[in-house]
Design a protein around this motif. Structure first.
Motif: not given
Ligand code: SF4
Length: 524
Positions: A346-351, A353-356, A379-383, A465-469
């Protein structure tokens, strides 16, 4: 004499918190009934399957008291405060509303995802409790507090549109030209809220407020419009559905379930016009405080939810994510449904950006992160709560990742991505160049999707958080091929095909012997 019973601070806080919990798992019944009618009418198999998933997800959420969507929204509150109201409160009105939001989003039984960031042009720090809400206050005669509360998903808010038309401009024409440019990131079928008049900011607020009113297009069409606004509603409703965009933009008969319009006087030189869509996670509630205590919204009768019971189509292709190859991926066609089993990342916006940033600094991926021949789920799931592996975990809008896609495919060895809605030209170019593929899961079916996740393991960037890989192990996760390895996109071909089919469906031969003459009639 007006009743001047004091409205207690805790009553407003409790009522706001309860309403936000309520709308996180109960769709409004009018939305469910309109969507059920659309499901029964739908002829596009892909769109019908998408609606079936949304309806099944809705029932699961209502029964399980878990969020309809992983994006549990930005809270918008409209307050009409009676000028005779007496308050038994030490907090300001904004503080009371925000305390209600805080309690709702931190509920231990059904925690909701915090999506709000401060410093939006800078550090974008998550506030963790989804505060602050966006609050609109109006002073009105009376001794009650009228509250309308909504939780608006980012995907639909991002598609808001505004124009200052010439007073002679054509409102319907502008809407019909604009809706196709909004793509499917607003997760149709939904509603369009339209604000006409006032000033730019007033027309936007009208568009948002319009979305709070009940769905009644069926009744309106049955009795016929009685004024110009109702005529516009019907014209726009028919025109938008004739575009063929369909559920999730896959092509189909129903794109909108209703069109709501509010208007306001404006300057003689102006015609401000706004559109705000509501998505498959339509969430709003209305209640009135009169000093007699907090308001608890009635539990809806679940027999009004259809027994759709979506299950994977037996014709879906089964894919083993642990052994899938580039050769296999090349055989997939746009619109084909797949059932994914195995491990994905998984990975979305922040991940992204971090990789770039890591690559820009000449660094590699963090230890343990390897995308080679893998699929990446935006995806950024609910806890999770209780025995859940993850909370609701639906896809997020893929176009936001377009700018990173070439870098990801070039440098990481990914086979493909899973998100929601269309890819933009940059994303499709990158996918084609690298012989990759893009799949979609259904936006608004997040709890249903989460049932396919068998295990979850944090892999990198825990601070996000929810944006982690994460690495998910999934079993029979339903997806649809949206962009194949040649760059053909179902979001281009599907609506084009269904727009044409709708013309054919609504064009019936005249009853005379002159077969080449046709007449048209509206079915929507
Ligand atoms: S249904 Fe789509 S637009 Fe609505 S909140 Fe969910 S992901 Fe966002």
């Amino acid at each position: 004499m007006p009743d001047t019973s004091a409205i207690r601070q805790d009553d407003l806080i409790r009522s706001i918190a309860d309403a936000l919990q309520h709308i996180s798992y109960y769709h409004p019944v009018d939305y469910i009934e309109a969507l059920t009618a659309a499901y029964e009418r739908e002829q596009s198999p892909a769109a019908r399957d998408a609606i079936a998933q949304i309806l099944t997800n809705s029932r699961l959420c209502a029964e399980g008291h878990r969020p309809i969507c992983q994006d549990t929204g930005i809270v918008v509150v409209f307050l009409k405060v009676g000028m005779h109201v007496r308050w038994d409160a030490v907090m300001s009105l904004d503080e009371m509303v925000n305390e209600g939001v805080r309690q709702a989003y931190r509920d231990v039984d059904n925690p909701l995802r915090g999506s709000i960031v401060t410093d939006p042009a800078g550090a974008r720090q998550n506030t963790r409790d989804n505060t602050p809400a966006v609050i609109h206050i109006q002073m009105v005669p009376g001794h009650t507090v009228d509250v309308r509360v909504a939780a608006k998903g980012g995907g639909s808010e991002n598609k808001a549109q505004f124009v200052m038309l010439n007073p002679s401009g054509n409102i319907v024409e502008w809407v019909l030209q604009t809706v196709p440019t909004m793509g499917a990131g607003w997760c149709p079928p939904g509603l369009l809220g339209i604000g006409i008049g006032g000033t730019p900011e007033k027309s936007m607020v009208l568009a948002k407020e319009a979305l709070m009113s009940p769905i009644d297009m069926h009744e309106l069409k049955a009795r016929g419009p009685r004024n110009r606004i109702e005529e516009l509603r019907v014209e726009i409703f028919d025109g938008v559905n004739a575009l063929g965009i369909g559920a999730q933009g896959l092509g189909g008969l129903t794109t909108v379930l209703d069109v709501k319009i509010l208007d306001y006087p404006t300057h003689a030189a102006s015609l401000p016009l706004s559109i705000i869509p509501n998505c498959a996670a339509t969430r709003h509630a209305h209640f009135v405080l009169d000093g007699s205590g907090p308001v608890t919204l009635p539990v809806p009768d679940l027999s009004r939810w259809p027994q759709v019971g979506w299950t994977p189509a037996p014709t879906s292709r089964r894919v083993n994510l642990d052994t899938v190859t580039r050769e296999e991926v090349r055989t997939w066609s746009p619109g084909e449904t797949l059932l994914l089993s195995g491990r994905l990342l998984t990975g979305r916006d922040a991940a992204h950006k971090r990789i770039a940033d890591l690559y820009a600094r000449g660094d590699g991926l963090p230890p343990g992160v390897d995308f080679t021949n893998r699929f990446l789920y935006y995806v950024g799931p609910v806890e999770p709560v209780r025995d859940e592996i993850v909370g609701p975990a639906g896809p997020t809008t893929a176009t936001r990742m377009d700018v990173f896609t070439d870098m990801m495919l070039e440098r990481t060895g990914l086979l493909g991505m899973i998100g929601k809605a269309e890819r933009g030209p940059t994303g499709i170019d990158a996918i084609t160049r690298h012989g990759a593929v893009y799949l979609i899961a259904i936006g608004g079916a997040a709890y249903l999707v989460s049932k396919a996740i068998r295990s979850s393991r944090l892999v990198a960037f825990p601070d996000l958080g929810m944006e982690a890989i994460y690495e998910f192990d999934v079993e029979n996760m339903p997806v649809t091929v949206a962009v194949d390895t040649t760059g053909t996109s179902i979001h281009r071909t599907g609506p084009a095909e269904w727009r044409q089919r709708i013309i054919e469906l609504t064009t019936v031969p005249a009853p005379s012997t002159t077969r080449r003459q046709h007449r048209t009639r509206s079915r929507y």
